[in-house]
Design an enzyme around this catalytic site. Structure first.
Site, PDB file in Angstrom:
ATOM      1  N   ASP A  13       0.872  -1.170   0.000  1.00  0.00           N
ATOM      2  CA  ASP A  13       0.000   0.000   0.000  1.00  0.00           C
ATOM      3  C   ASP A  13       0.909   1.219   0.000  1.00  0.00           C
ATOM      4  O   ASP A  13       2.109   1.113   0.268  1.00  0.00           O
ATOM      5  CB  ASP A  13      -0.884  -0.005   1.260  1.00  0.00           C
ATOM      6  CG  ASP A  13      -1.822   1.192   1.305  1.00  0.00           C
ATOM      7  OD1 ASP A  13      -2.576   1.380   0.340  1.00  0.00           O
ATOM      8  OD2 ASP A  13      -1.790   1.971   2.282  1.00  0.00           O
ATOM      9  N   SER A  14       0.326   2.381  -0.256  1.00  0.00           N
ATOM     10  CA  SER A  14       1.129   3.597  -0.214  1.00  0.00           C
ATOM     11  C   SER A  14       1.581   3.902   1.215  1.00  0.00           C
ATOM     12  O   SER A  14       2.530   4.644   1.417  1.00  0.00           O
ATOM     13  CB  SER A  14       0.310   4.759  -0.769  1.00  0.00           C
ATOM     14  OG  SER A  14      -0.915   4.832  -0.084  1.00  0.00           O
ATOM     15  N   CYS A  76      -4.154  -1.113  -2.173  1.00  0.00           N
ATOM     16  CA  CYS A  76      -4.284   0.338  -2.263  1.00  0.00           C
ATOM     17  C   CYS A  76      -5.208   0.559  -3.450  1.00  0.00           C
ATOM     18  O   CYS A  76      -4.929   0.079  -4.557  1.00  0.00           O
ATOM     19  CB  CYS A  76      -2.914   0.960  -2.517  1.00  0.00           C
ATOM     20  SG  CYS A  76      -2.975   2.725  -2.883  1.00  0.00           S
ATOM     21  N   GLU A 155      -5.012   9.345   9.726  1.00  0.00           N
ATOM     22  CA  GLU A 155      -3.598   9.347  10.144  1.00  0.00           C
ATOM     23  C   GLU A 155      -3.401  10.153  11.424  1.00  0.00           C
ATOM     24  O   GLU A 155      -2.507   9.869  12.214  1.00  0.00           O
ATOM     25  CB  GLU A 155      -2.718   9.895   9.020  1.00  0.00           C
ATOM     26  CG  GLU A 155      -2.894   9.098   7.733  1.00  0.00           C
ATOM     27  CD  GLU A 155      -1.619   8.527   7.166  1.00  0.00           C
ATOM     28  OE1 GLU A 155      -0.561   9.066   7.459  1.00  0.00           O
ATOM     29  OE2 GLU A 155      -1.706   7.531   6.420  1.00  0.00           O
ATOM     30  N   CYS A 187     -10.988   3.242  -0.359  1.00  0.00           N
ATOM     31  CA  CYS A 187      -9.654   3.648   0.067  1.00  0.00           C
ATOM     32  C   CYS A 187      -9.371   2.854   1.332  1.00  0.00           C
ATOM     33  O   CYS A 187     -10.245   2.727   2.201  1.00  0.00           O
ATOM     34  CB  CYS A 187      -9.623   5.144   0.354  1.00  0.00           C
ATOM     35  SG  CYS A 187      -8.119   5.686   1.173  1.00  0.00           S
ATOM     36  N   HIS A 189      -7.766   3.419   3.915  1.00  0.00           N
ATOM     37  CA  HIS A 189      -7.812   4.128   5.204  1.00  0.00           C
ATOM     38  C   HIS A 189      -9.238   4.148   5.791  1.00  0.00           C
ATOM     39  O   HIS A 189      -9.405   4.220   7.006  1.00  0.00           O
ATOM     40  CB  HIS A 189      -7.377   5.589   5.041  1.00  0.00           C
ATOM     41  CG  HIS A 189      -5.905   5.792   5.029  1.00  0.00           C
ATOM     42  ND1 HIS A 189      -5.092   5.339   4.024  1.00  0.00           N
ATOM     43  CD2 HIS A 189      -5.083   6.419   5.923  1.00  0.00           C
ATOM     44  CE1 HIS A 189      -3.839   5.686   4.279  1.00  0.00           C
ATOM     45  NE2 HIS A 189      -3.805   6.341   5.432  1.00  0.00           N
TER      46      HIS A 189
HETATM   47  N1  DGL Z   1      -4.176   3.807   0.439  1.00  0.00           N
HETATM   48  C1  DGL Z   1      -4.651   4.707  -0.570  1.00  0.00           C
HETATM   49  C2  DGL Z   1      -5.876   4.104  -1.266  1.00  0.00           C
HETATM   50  O1  DGL Z   1      -6.403   3.074  -0.873  1.00  0.00           O
HETATM   51  C3  DGL Z   1      -4.976   6.069  -0.022  1.00  0.00           C
HETATM   52  C4  DGL Z   1      -3.782   6.885   0.440  1.00  0.00           C
HETATM   53  C5  DGL Z   1      -2.991   7.538  -0.674  1.00  0.00           C
HETATM   54  O2  DGL Z   1      -3.468   8.522  -1.281  1.00  0.00           O
HETATM   55  O3  DGL Z   1      -1.914   7.073  -0.947  1.00  0.00           O
HETATM   56  O4  DGL Z   1      -6.327   4.655  -2.245  1.00  0.00           O
END
Ligand code: DGL
Length: 267
Positions: A13-14, A76, A155, A187, A189
């Site tokens: 993931d990012s 992600c 976050e 997403c 998060h």
């Molecule tokens: N984890 C990213 C997603 O699921 C969101 C966070 C980001 O913008 O990197 O899209």
């Protein structure tokens, strides 16, 4: 068809968001080892161009393949939206993104065929959820809204209370006005804020996140060892200290090691 045995799953993931997927997979697949890469140095992906996102995901995939994983999950939404096809063409390892399983689940759940999607700006701009949903249900209606502020709220730990509710209300209002009965949390998060999202959306609306559909997809496609214990290794591209703290919010559980890697050196 004989199903392959999966001993080690790679997830990237990012940042920390994909830990919501790791958490679900760890509890559903007890005997499997996990290798998680959080590309924290290059986060967020949600504001980047498709070219940049694709380049990042190629490096992430190479890194995890070197770690000996049997299957790779792009946990992600943004990365899945832009790079799944490129990665599938480039690498032989079985690869799964979160968009298709999430879209399938939403179509199964909707009764009135009105589905809402929230995600990063890049995910919503890609139109990936809408395209996947319409492929399997061409009379479904899809209503999308980017919800970028939810990532920093999570976050910062602002997942409940007045501020969180106000921001969620702002993003959900246009979708609720369309009478959606299913909402994709597009997403990784967002599941951390599920309680607040459910409160604003109301009981009538079914929430679909990325984790459960991916677990179901893996269980359908592979077999897994029946060991009682598993090992979780976490790699990050920026300071591990910050990530360690954040992971408590996302993961609820221990991991065996966390290590910094220099992703720029991966070839
Ligand atoms: N984890 C990213 C997603 O699921 C969101 C966070 C980001 O913008 O990197 O899209």
């Amino acid at each position: 068809m004989v199903k392959s045995v999966i001993k080690k799953i790679g997830i990237f993931d990012s940042g920390a968001g994909g830990l919501t997927v790791l958490k679900k997979l760890r509890s559903g697949l007890k005997g499997v080892d996990f290798c998680y890469l959080g590309d924290t140095a290059r986060l967020p992906y949600g504001t980047k161009s498709s070219e940049t996102i694709i380049n990042y995901t190629i490096q992430n995939t190479k890194f995890l393949i070197k770690k000996g994983v049997d299957v790779l999950i792009i946990a992600c939404n943004t990365a899945s939206a832009y790079s799944i096809e490129v990665l599938k063409e480039k690498f032989e390892i079985p690869l799964f993104g979160v968009i298709k399983p999430g879209a399938n689940k939403a179509v199964k759940k909707t009764r009135n065929k009105k589905i809402g999607v929230i995600g990063t700006r890049a995910t919503i701009l890609s139109n990936s959820y809408t395209e996947e949903i319409l492929k399997i249900c061409n009379d479904c209606e899809v209503f999308s809204n980017p919800a970028p502020l939810l990532v920093p709220l999570v976050e910062e730990g602002l997942i409940e209370g007045e501020i969180a509710e106000k921001v969620v209300t702002m993003y959900l209002k246009p979708l609720l006005e369309k009478a959606i009965d299913t909402l994709i949390l597009g997403c990784t998060h967002y599941p951390v804020m599920k309680k607040t999202i459910a409160k604003i959306a109301g009981e009538r609306i079914c929430l679909v996140d990325s984790a459960t559909p991916i677990l179901e997809t893996l269980k359908r496609n592979f077999v897994f060892p029946e060991k009682k214990e598993n090992r979780t290794e976490i790699y990050v591209t920026d300071y591990p200290e910050n990530f360690g703290k954040l992971s408590e919010r996302f993961l609820e559980g221990n991991f065996d090691k966390i290590e910094h890697i220099d992703i720029g050196k991966i070839r």
